[in-house]
Design a protein around this motif. Sequence first.
Motif, mmCIF file in Angstrom:
data_model
loop_
_atom_site.group_PDB
_atom_site.id
_atom_site.type_symbol
_atom_site.label_atom_id
_atom_site.label_comp_id
_atom_site.label_asym_id
_atom_site.label_seq_id
_atom_site.Cartn_x
_atom_site.Cartn_y
_atom_site.Cartn_z
ATOM 1 N N GLN A 466 38.306 30.274 41.043
ATOM 2 C CA GLN A 466 38.119 31.490 40.250
ATOM 3 C C GLN A 466 37.764 32.647 41.179
ATOM 4 O O GLN A 466 36.818 32.556 41.987
ATOM 5 C CB GLN A 466 37.013 31.298 39.216
ATOM 6 N N ASN A 469 37.632 39.837 39.603
ATOM 7 C CA ASN A 469 38.685 40.763 39.195
ATOM 8 C C ASN A 469 38.523 42.081 39.953
ATOM 9 O O ASN A 469 38.380 43.143 39.368
ATOM 10 C CB ASN A 469 38.615 40.986 37.685
ATOM 11 N N HIS A 493 48.561 33.110 39.295
ATOM 12 C CA HIS A 493 47.377 33.941 39.040
ATOM 13 C C HIS A 493 47.291 34.199 37.548
ATOM 14 O O HIS A 493 48.182 34.819 36.970
ATOM 15 C CB HIS A 493 47.491 35.253 39.835
ATOM 16 N N ARG A 494 46.180 33.753 36.933
ATOM 17 C CA ARG A 494 45.984 33.913 35.491
ATOM 18 C C ARG A 494 44.759 34.804 35.249
ATOM 19 O O ARG A 494 43.639 34.442 35.611
ATOM 20 C CB ARG A 494 45.769 32.556 34.823
ATOM 21 N N ARG A 495 45.017 35.908 34.610
ATOM 22 C CA ARG A 495 43.911 36.801 34.292
ATOM 23 C C ARG A 495 43.194 36.368 33.014
ATOM 24 O O ARG A 495 41.978 36.494 32.916
ATOM 25 C CB ARG A 495 44.411 38.236 34.100
ATOM 26 N N HIS A 496 43.944 35.911 32.047
ATOM 27 C CA HIS A 496 43.359 35.582 30.753
ATOM 28 C C HIS A 496 43.316 34.068 30.618
ATOM 29 O O HIS A 496 44.339 33.398 30.687
ATOM 30 C CB HIS A 496 44.186 36.198 29.612
ATOM 31 N N SER A 497 42.127 33.588 30.426
ATOM 32 C CA SER A 497 41.933 32.155 30.250
ATOM 33 C C SER A 497 40.934 31.950 29.128
ATOM 34 O O SER A 497 39.970 32.705 28.978
ATOM 35 C CB SER A 497 41.405 31.523 31.539
ATOM 36 N N LYS A 504 36.686 37.295 35.534
ATOM 37 C CA LYS A 504 37.181 36.362 36.550
ATOM 38 C C LYS A 504 38.665 36.070 36.311
ATOM 39 O O LYS A 504 39.138 36.130 35.171
ATOM 40 C CB LYS A 504 36.410 35.045 36.518
ATOM 41 N N ALA A 505 39.365 35.720 37.391
ATOM 42 C CA ALA A 505 40.782 35.320 37.308
ATOM 43 C C ALA A 505 40.934 33.933 37.951
ATOM 44 O O ALA A 505 40.330 33.658 38.998
ATOM 45 C CB ALA A 505 41.672 36.327 38.015
ATOM 46 N N GLN A 506 41.696 33.110 37.296
ATOM 47 C CA GLN A 506 41.911 31.740 37.809
ATOM 48 C C GLN A 506 43.194 31.702 38.626
ATOM 49 O O GLN A 506 44.256 32.140 38.171
ATOM 50 C CB GLN A 506 41.987 30.747 36.655
#
Length: 538
Positions: A466, A469, A493-497, A504-506
């Motif tokens: 993680q 952002n 890269h995933r912004r929305h989880s 945070k971004a995963q």
Amino acid sequence: MNFAAQFIYANYAGDGSPRRVGFNDSENDPFWQSEEQRLGPTKQGCSTSSKSTCNKDAPVCNGVAGWRPTLIHPERLKDFGIEEEECLNGEVKTFETKVVGAPEIQLMDPPKTNKKRGSERKAVPPPKPEYLRSEDISAAAFKIQSAMQKTPCTYSRLSKQYGMEIFLKKELLHYTGSVKERGVLYLLTSLNQEQQKKGVIVAKDCSFSMAVAHHAVELRIPVFVIMPASCAQPHLRVYRDYGAMVISYGSTARDSLNHARHLAKENGYLCLEEDDSAVYLAGLGTVGMEIYEQVPKLDAVIVPTGGQCSLLVSTATAIKHLNSRITVIGVEPEGFPLLLQSLKTGSPVASELYNFPNRKLYGDLFEHSLGTHTFQLAKKYVDKVVTVREEDSLVAMLRFQEFERSTVDTEGAMGLAAILAGQLPELKGKRVAVVVSSANMELDLIRQCVDRALVLDDRVSKFTVQLGNFPGDMAKLLDMLAREDIKLLDICHRRHSDKGDLFKAQVECVVETRDKTQSTQLRRILSERYPTLHWLYR
């Protein structure tokens, strides 16, 4: 001859005195005695011309009382085993013999056998002939030597890595990429002229059928390939390139096989299926003869096996006849230990008792069950049988590509997989030959196997972290991977989880490392910098 001469040249008169017939000169007759020799010295009171006998109490012989003179010289009696001491005055002792007729034996009565005192004589059955002899393998090697190349058995670069001298018998270099060409070629050349003129039929998409299609065309034997509609088009193109007549029939392999058998029965063709016939095994056994010639001072031979175990038992038969001290080891898939369980139970085990492993990887190994003849040969000549996991076979395929610059299938890699997995520690420091039996695998399946092998060998890893952002956080991660000389294969890269922090971004990364050591070091560095590290295991 002496008694016959007595009968021909002697004739008794009514008074008992002999009469000569046919000879005028007595000196010319070797069997005739003079009257003095024949009658002996004349006793006082006895006359030879008298009709009465000298002894009334003498035994009666042939109706005449007293001794009957013989017409044969005593020296001639030695031919019949009678000594001269047994003669009395030139006469032969007479013995009373009694002739007893043999008892009548009815036709339905069983024959009477002689019995020894205290125990009966037991009938010993004749020894059964061997199903596969070394002479058969030698004859096969002589017959196919002009049409079959001798594959190399080279020293492997993996020898130092595993602490033994490894020699790879590269049977994958045959025209169809399989060792089965040896058995098929000898089988086709052993057919009579009528069968060769009629033609042969195969109905299974396997290495055996490819070998039949290739060598039948080379021998000018008509060959027909019956395949279902679901067969892969690249395989059908290979059969056509060999020169076979390809016929598509049915939707399953069972439909095409039944149709092939029907055509063979109706038209007189020979439907060929891989079996444990002595001719086919003799052709496969030539591998063992070549290994023995190519590798001096050999200690062990490792052979992949499965299903019928044809290659294993034929190679073991050849090796053991050449040198019984060489150890022969068979390698089976862990999910299908047919031979291993059969040896434990003492009889062939039905293949239906096991769930088949991945048919795409081990298709050729499970077409048939273990036969009685191959089981007996394995029991006699095979020293040890081990099993390997699918993961070990995939890693062995990877080792072949990296160190031997050759692509093999899972069947061909099983021998090396047993060494790689540590199943044979007793071979450390010894000279070992490994049979690489085949290399028939589709290109897309090879790619999948290599990708999976890299993961199993800790060469490809996947992890998630993680990141904040904020600008530059992704650049810091990529810069750290570059400093550690890590190759990035994929990133997401995933912004929305759903479960992630709002700010945070995963990030999910797939990376490739040199070896397991570098992978361990990368994991340690990432865990120190990113507490949210989640390492995805294989």
